[in-house]
Design a protein around this motif. Structure first.
Motif, PDB file in Angstrom:
ATOM      1  N   UNK A   1       0.828  -1.205   0.000  1.00  0.00           N
ATOM      2  CA  UNK A   1       0.000   0.000   0.000  1.00  0.00           C
ATOM      3  C   UNK A   1       0.863   1.256   0.000  1.00  0.00           C
ATOM      4  N   UNK A   2       1.953   1.237   0.742  1.00  0.00           N
ATOM      5  CA  UNK A   2       2.849   2.392   0.767  1.00  0.00           C
ATOM      6  C   UNK A   2       3.462   2.626  -0.621  1.00  0.00           C
ATOM      7  N   UNK A   3       3.914   1.570  -1.260  1.00  0.00           N
ATOM      8  CA  UNK A   3       4.514   1.694  -2.591  1.00  0.00           C
ATOM      9  C   UNK A   3       3.489   2.157  -3.626  1.00  0.00           C
ATOM     10  N   UNK A   4       2.283   1.590  -3.565  1.00  0.00           N
ATOM     11  CA  UNK A   4       1.226   2.006  -4.486  1.00  0.00           C
ATOM     12  C   UNK A   4       0.872   3.480  -4.284  1.00  0.00           C
ATOM     13  N   UNK A   5       0.873   3.897  -3.045  1.00  0.00           N
ATOM     14  CA  UNK A   5       0.567   5.301  -2.723  1.00  0.00           C
ATOM     15  C   UNK A   5       1.578   6.242  -3.371  1.00  0.00           C
ATOM     16  N   UNK A   6       2.844   5.864  -3.327  1.00  0.00           N
ATOM     17  CA  UNK A   6       3.901   6.686  -3.933  1.00  0.00           C
ATOM     18  C   UNK A   6       3.704   6.789  -5.440  1.00  0.00           C
ATOM     19  N   UNK A   7       3.548   5.631  -6.104  1.00  0.00           N
ATOM     20  CA  UNK A   7       3.492   5.638  -7.559  1.00  0.00           C
ATOM     21  C   UNK A   7       2.159   6.161  -8.090  1.00  0.00           C
ATOM     22  N   UNK A   8       1.105   5.991  -7.322  1.00  0.00           N
ATOM     23  CA  UNK A   8      -0.178   6.575  -7.726  1.00  0.00           C
ATOM     24  C   UNK A   8      -0.079   8.096  -7.720  1.00  0.00           C
ATOM     25  N   UNK A   9       0.532   8.650  -6.677  1.00  0.00           N
ATOM     26  CA  UNK A   9       0.703  10.106  -6.592  1.00  0.00           C
ATOM     27  C   UNK A   9       1.616  10.613  -7.694  1.00  0.00           C
ATOM     28  N   UNK A  10       2.703   9.907  -7.960  1.00  0.00           N
ATOM     29  CA  UNK A  10       3.617  10.317  -9.031  1.00  0.00           C
ATOM     30  C   UNK A  10       2.905  10.336 -10.380  1.00  0.00           C
ATOM     31  N   UNK A  11       2.087   9.311 -10.632  1.00  0.00           N
ATOM     32  CA  UNK A  11       1.365   9.247 -11.900  1.00  0.00           C
ATOM     33  C   UNK A  11       0.362  10.388 -12.026  1.00  0.00           C
ATOM     34  N   UNK A  12      -0.307  10.709 -10.928  1.00  0.00           N
ATOM     35  CA  UNK A  12      -1.289  11.796 -10.952  1.00  0.00           C
ATOM     36  C   UNK A  12      -0.619  13.141 -11.195  1.00  0.00           C
ATOM     37  N   UNK A  13       0.510  13.373 -10.538  1.00  0.00           N
ATOM     38  CA  UNK A  13       1.215  14.638 -10.721  1.00  0.00           C
ATOM     39  C   UNK A  13       1.782  14.729 -12.141  1.00  0.00           C
ATOM     40  N   UNK A  14       2.329  13.604 -12.635  1.00  0.00           N
ATOM     41  CA  UNK A  14       2.902  13.600 -13.986  1.00  0.00           C
ATOM     42  C   UNK A  14       1.849  13.886 -15.046  1.00  0.00           C
ATOM     43  N   UNK A  15       0.610  13.498 -14.793  1.00  0.00           N
ATOM     44  CA  UNK A  15      -0.460  13.707 -15.758  1.00  0.00           C
ATOM     45  C   UNK A  15      -1.215  15.006 -15.581  1.00  0.00           C
ATOM     46  N   UNK A  16      -0.827  15.821 -14.618  1.00  0.00           N
ATOM     47  CA  UNK A  16      -1.519  17.082 -14.353  1.00  0.00           C
ATOM     48  C   UNK A  16      -0.956  18.205 -15.224  1.00  0.00           C
ATOM     49  N   UNK A  17      -1.697  19.314 -15.365  1.00  0.00           N
ATOM     50  CA  UNK A  17      -1.204  20.448 -16.164  1.00  0.00           C
ATOM     51  C   UNK A  17       0.115  21.017 -15.638  1.00  0.00           C
ATOM     52  N   UNK A  18       0.306  20.938 -14.312  1.00  0.00           N
ATOM     53  CA  UNK A  18       1.554  21.426 -13.712  1.00  0.00           C
ATOM     54  C   UNK A  18       2.266  20.245 -13.048  1.00  0.00           C
ATOM     55  N   UNK A  19       3.106  19.512 -13.803  1.00  0.00           N
ATOM     56  CA  UNK A  19       3.748  18.305 -13.262  1.00  0.00           C
ATOM     57  C   UNK A  19       4.909  18.628 -12.323  1.00  0.00           C
ATOM     58  N   UNK A  20       4.588  19.282 -11.228  1.00  0.00           N
ATOM     59  CA  UNK A  20       5.611  19.678 -10.253  1.00  0.00           C
ATOM     60  C   UNK A  20       5.332  19.018  -8.910  1.00  0.00           C
ATOM     61  N   UNK A  21       6.326  18.368  -8.362  1.00  0.00           N
ATOM     62  CA  UNK A  21       6.190  17.763  -7.038  1.00  0.00           C
ATOM     63  C   UNK A  21       6.379  18.843  -5.977  1.00  0.00           C
ATOM     64  N   UNK A  22       5.372  19.031  -5.184  1.00  0.00           N
ATOM     65  CA  UNK A  22       5.415  20.023  -4.107  1.00  0.00           C
ATOM     66  C   UNK A  22       5.522  19.312  -2.760  1.00  0.00           C
ATOM     67  N   UNK A  23       5.666  20.102  -1.724  1.00  0.00           N
ATOM     68  CA  UNK A  23       5.712  19.508  -0.384  1.00  0.00           C
ATOM     69  C   UNK A  23       4.427  18.747  -0.088  1.00  0.00           C
ATOM     70  N   UNK A  24       3.297  19.277  -0.568  1.00  0.00           N
ATOM     71  CA  UNK A  24       2.006  18.640  -0.307  1.00  0.00           C
ATOM     72  C   UNK A  24       1.918  17.286  -1.020  1.00  0.00           C
ATOM     73  N   UNK A  25       2.372  17.243  -2.274  1.00  0.00           N
ATOM     74  CA  UNK A  25       2.303  15.967  -3.003  1.00  0.00           C
ATOM     75  C   UNK A  25       3.260  14.935  -2.430  1.00  0.00           C
ATOM     76  N   UNK A  26       4.408  15.379  -1.930  1.00  0.00           N
ATOM     77  CA  UNK A  26       5.365  14.448  -1.311  1.00  0.00           C
ATOM     78  C   UNK A  26       4.782  13.902  -0.008  1.00  0.00           C
TER      79      UNK A  26
END
Length: 365
Positions: free
Chosen positions: A305-330
């Motif tokens: 679940x922890x690993x899926x949580x990481x990669x799910x968030x990365x995929x969502x950020x990568x597919x967003x209009x602003x693909x920037x990892x912020x403190x909130x997304x981390x």
């Protein structure tokens, strides 16, 4: 030396050094998981005192099998333990082994496309073939996972990151080596991901289980693995591994990985949650007689679940209009924006998230 095997034409060169761990003369019994080519092996070892000058006062043998999958092997451990004792007491009595081999060979499909192979240890080999249905996960004695957690404590979170980064991890321990083979398996469980498409381009995190100096040439070609050894000389072979684990001491000679050995705030919080969930499970088992849930399931699911949580968030950020990892997304990944920054950068590089930008806010503390 190799004493007996079935089938006779199987290439088993060097298998005796895998089936009897270096230093095993110091213990009376042990078991060893290992790799032989594309097969996994399990051997049971026993050491018996004898009044024989030829055998130097001790008779030592291993009895083992090979399988295409290590998940199949444990169900035969009791048979192997009994057979190695029999071989010590009555050397040359191979009829139970022949019967075992014939029984498993009968499971071959009629086409004959699958080849039954056998791996002895010091004494013999018998076959487990491709047509058997593998279990979803390996089955180990009760307490395997809890022992792993108790042994490494918070260091589990360090091993988790290194496993997810597909690093080469070598675990050293003197014999007995059986329990250390379980630690190899537990390390593999740390890197599970069930999101389709994630990790297809990264090296497979492969368990080698027990290795010795005869495996050096094979390890030289591996990009990612976890293994264990009883041979201290491996510590000097720094080009063979990224991380060396000696007892509870996790260390690396690679400067780029050294900061990852420090626990972040998020690591300690995850470990607290894991131990809390374990305590709740143990309480449920004691109070309610819950025999369905197991510590192994809890452990595997926690990191999955922890690993899926990481990669799910990365995929969502990568597919967003602003693909920037912020403190909130981390933080949404369950990571520390400061303490886990280097881990995150390694992760982005290894898993190919090269379109993601990292906010300047994610600076080192």
């Amino acid at each position: 030396m190799l004493e007996w095997c079935l089938p006779k034409d199987m290439d088993l060169e060097g298998v005796e050094f895998k089936a009897i761990a270096s230093g095993s003369h110091r213990v009376t019994t042990d078991f060893i998981y290992f790799r032989k080519g594309c097969y996994f092996g399990l051997a049971c070892f026993a050491n018996m005192a004898v009044e024989s000058t030829v055998e130097r006062g001790a008779r030592m043998k291993s009895v083992g099998i090979l399988s295409p999958s290590y998940t199949l092997l444990y169900r035969y451990m009791s048979f192997l333990e009994h057979q190695v004792r029999l071989q010590l007491q009555s050397p040359g009595h191979y009829s139970p082994l022949e019967a075992f081999y014939e029984d498993k060979r009968a499971l071959l499909p009629p086409s004959g496309d699958c080849v039954v192979t056998a791996c002895p240890a010091n004494a013999w080999g018998a076959a487990i073939n491709h047509s058997m249905h593998p279990e979803m996960k390996i089955t180990h004695p009760a307490g395997c996972m809890s022992q792993f957690i108790r042994f490494f404590g918070e260091q589990i979170m360090v091993l988790w990151k290194l496993a997810l980064l597909r690093r080469r991890i070598l675990i050293f321990s003197p014999p007995p080596v059986g329990v250390v083979c379980y630690r190899v398996y537990c390390c593999c469980c740390l890197a599970n991901v069930s999101i389709p498409g994630v990790g297809v381009a990264v090296p497979e995190f492969r368990p080698f289980f027990y290795v010795n100096v005869a495996d050096i040439s094979a390890l030289e070609n591996e990009l990612s693995y976890v293994a264990c050894t009883t041979e201290k000389i491996f510590e000097e072979k720094k080009d063979l591994y990224d991380v060396y684990v000696d007892n509870q001491n996790v260390k690396t000679y690679r400067d780029g990985l050294k900061p990852l050995l420090r626990l972040s705030t998020a690591d300690r919080e995850k470990y607290r949650k894991l131990t809390e969930q374990r305590q709740m499970l143990l309480y449920s088992q004691e109070e309610n007689g819950d025999c369905v849930s197991s510590e192994e399931d809890l452990f595997i699911l926690f990191f999955l679940e922890q690993n899926n949580r990481i990669f799910q968030t990365l995929s969502e950020v990568a597919g967003s209009p602003d693909p920037t990892l912020t403190q909130e997304s981390v933080r949404a990944m369950g990571l520390d924006p400061h303490g886990d920054r280097l881990f995150l950068l390694h992760l982005l590089e290894i898993y190919g998230y090269d379109t993601l930008l990292v906010s300047e806010q994610l600076c080192c503390s």
